[in-house]
Write a protein that holds these residues in place. Structure first.
Motif, short mmCIF file in Angstrom:
data_model
loop_
_atom_site.label_atom_id
_atom_site.label_comp_id
_atom_site.label_asym_id
_atom_site.label_seq_id
_atom_site.Cartn_x
_atom_site.Cartn_y
_atom_site.Cartn_z
N ARG A 1 27.17 39.39 44.62
CA ARG A 1 27.08 39.83 43.22
C ARG A 1 28.47 40.11 42.66
N ILE A 2 28.51 40.36 41.37
CA ILE A 2 29.79 40.50 40.67
C ILE A 2 30.63 41.67 41.20
N GLY A 3 29.99 42.78 41.54
CA GLY A 3 30.73 43.93 42.04
C GLY A 3 31.41 43.64 43.37
N GLU A 4 30.71 42.96 44.25
CA GLU A 4 31.28 42.62 45.55
C GLU A 4 32.42 41.61 45.38
N LEU A 5 32.23 40.63 44.52
CA LEU A 5 33.30 39.66 44.28
C LEU A 5 34.53 40.35 43.72
N ALA A 6 34.33 41.24 42.76
CA ALA A 6 35.45 41.97 42.17
C ALA A 6 36.19 42.77 43.23
N GLU A 7 35.45 43.44 44.09
CA GLU A 7 36.08 44.23 45.14
C GLU A 7 36.85 43.35 46.12
N ARG A 8 36.24 42.27 46.55
CA ARG A 8 36.89 41.39 47.52
C ARG A 8 38.10 40.69 46.91
N ALA A 9 38.05 40.42 45.62
CA ALA A 9 39.16 39.73 44.95
C ALA A 9 40.24 40.70 44.47
N GLY A 10 39.95 42.00 44.51
CA GLY A 10 40.92 42.98 44.06
C GLY A 10 41.07 43.01 42.56
N GLU B 1 31.98 31.97 48.36
CA GLU B 1 33.36 31.94 48.84
C GLU B 1 34.26 31.03 47.99
N ARG B 2 33.68 29.96 47.44
CA ARG B 2 34.48 29.08 46.57
C ARG B 2 34.98 29.84 45.35
N ASP B 3 34.15 30.73 44.83
CA ASP B 3 34.56 31.53 43.67
C ASP B 3 35.68 32.50 44.04
N LEU B 4 35.63 32.99 45.25
CA LEU B 4 36.71 33.87 45.73
C LEU B 4 38.02 33.09 45.80
N ARG B 5 37.96 31.84 46.24
CA ARG B 5 39.16 30.98 46.25
C ARG B 5 39.66 30.72 44.84
N LEU B 6 38.75 30.48 43.91
CA LEU B 6 39.15 30.28 42.51
C LEU B 6 39.89 31.50 41.99
N LEU B 7 39.36 32.66 42.28
CA LEU B 7 39.99 33.90 41.82
C LEU B 7 41.35 34.11 42.45
N THR C 1 38.55 43.50 38.60
CA THR C 1 37.45 44.25 37.99
C THR C 1 36.34 43.31 37.56
N THR C 2 35.16 43.88 37.40
CA THR C 2 34.04 43.07 36.90
C THR C 2 34.32 42.61 35.47
N ARG C 3 35.03 43.43 34.74
CA ARG C 3 35.38 43.05 33.37
C ARG C 3 36.24 41.78 33.36
N ALA C 4 37.22 41.71 34.26
CA ALA C 4 38.07 40.52 34.36
C ALA C 4 37.23 39.31 34.73
N LEU C 5 36.29 39.49 35.65
CA LEU C 5 35.44 38.37 36.06
C LEU C 5 34.60 37.86 34.90
N ARG C 6 34.05 38.77 34.14
CA ARG C 6 33.27 38.36 32.95
C ARG C 6 34.15 37.63 31.95
N TYR C 7 35.38 38.08 31.81
CA TYR C 7 36.30 37.42 30.89
C TYR C 7 36.61 36.00 31.38
N TYR C 8 36.92 35.85 32.67
CA TYR C 8 37.18 34.52 33.22
C TYR C 8 35.96 33.62 33.04
N GLU C 9 34.78 34.20 33.19
CA GLU C 9 33.55 33.44 32.98
C GLU C 9 33.45 32.99 31.53
N SER C 10 33.74 33.89 30.60
CA SER C 10 33.64 33.55 29.18
C SER C 10 34.65 32.46 28.79
N ARG C 11 35.76 32.37 29.53
CA ARG C 11 36.78 31.36 29.27
C ARG C 11 36.53 30.06 30.03
#
Length: 137
Positions: free
Chosen positions: A2-11, A40-46, A13-23
């Motif tokens: 989920r978004i919270g786990e991805l944000a934590e693993r990527a270092g 994991e592919r999304d983690l590499r993208l980040l 925020t969820t806000r940044a992830l939503r922004y990247y998604e919107s872009r």
């Protein structure tokens, strides 16, 4: 994940992830309950996005790197479009370095002038010089 786990693993925020998604830089996949899901592919993208952002790249400059990874390439900079962005960024940095070097030289001249002026006004500084080139008596 989920978004919270991805944000934590990527270092980030969820806000940044939503922004990247919107872009359009991060995929917007949803599960049956409407929750965002990532892998994991999304983690590499980040990781690619964050590295390039740390280097001063704008989001639109990062897009070719993300698209390269999404296309299945092992690295985001292994595609021609990514290499072109690197070339443009190096030209931009070279121009900035040139501008900063010129400004640094000007500041150095101003500092030297100001230090000489300050020394002549400080007690114990150099003696005043007559405009005709001799020392005052």
């Amino acid at each position: 994940m989920r978004i919270g786990e991805l944000a934590e693993r990527a270092g980030t925020t969820t806000r940044a992830l939503r922004y990247y998604e919107s872009r359009g830089l991060l995929p917007a996949r949803r599960d049956a309950h409407g929750h965002r899901t990532y892998d994991e592919r999304d983690l590499r993208l980040l990781a690619q996005i964050r590295t390039l952002r740390d280097f001063g790249f704008e989001l639109e400059e990062i897009r070719p790197f993300v698209e390269c990874l999404r296309a299945g390439h092992p690295e985001g900079d292994s595609c021609p479009a990514s290499l072109q962005v690197y070339r443009r960024k190096l030209q931009e940095l070279d121009a900035l370095i040139g501008q900063l070097s010129a400004v640094r030289a000007q500041v150095g001249v101003q500092l030297a002038r100001a230090e000489l002026a300050a020394e002549s006004q400080v007690p114990g500084g150099p003696e005043p010089v007559c405009e005709l080139g001799g020392r005052e008596l």
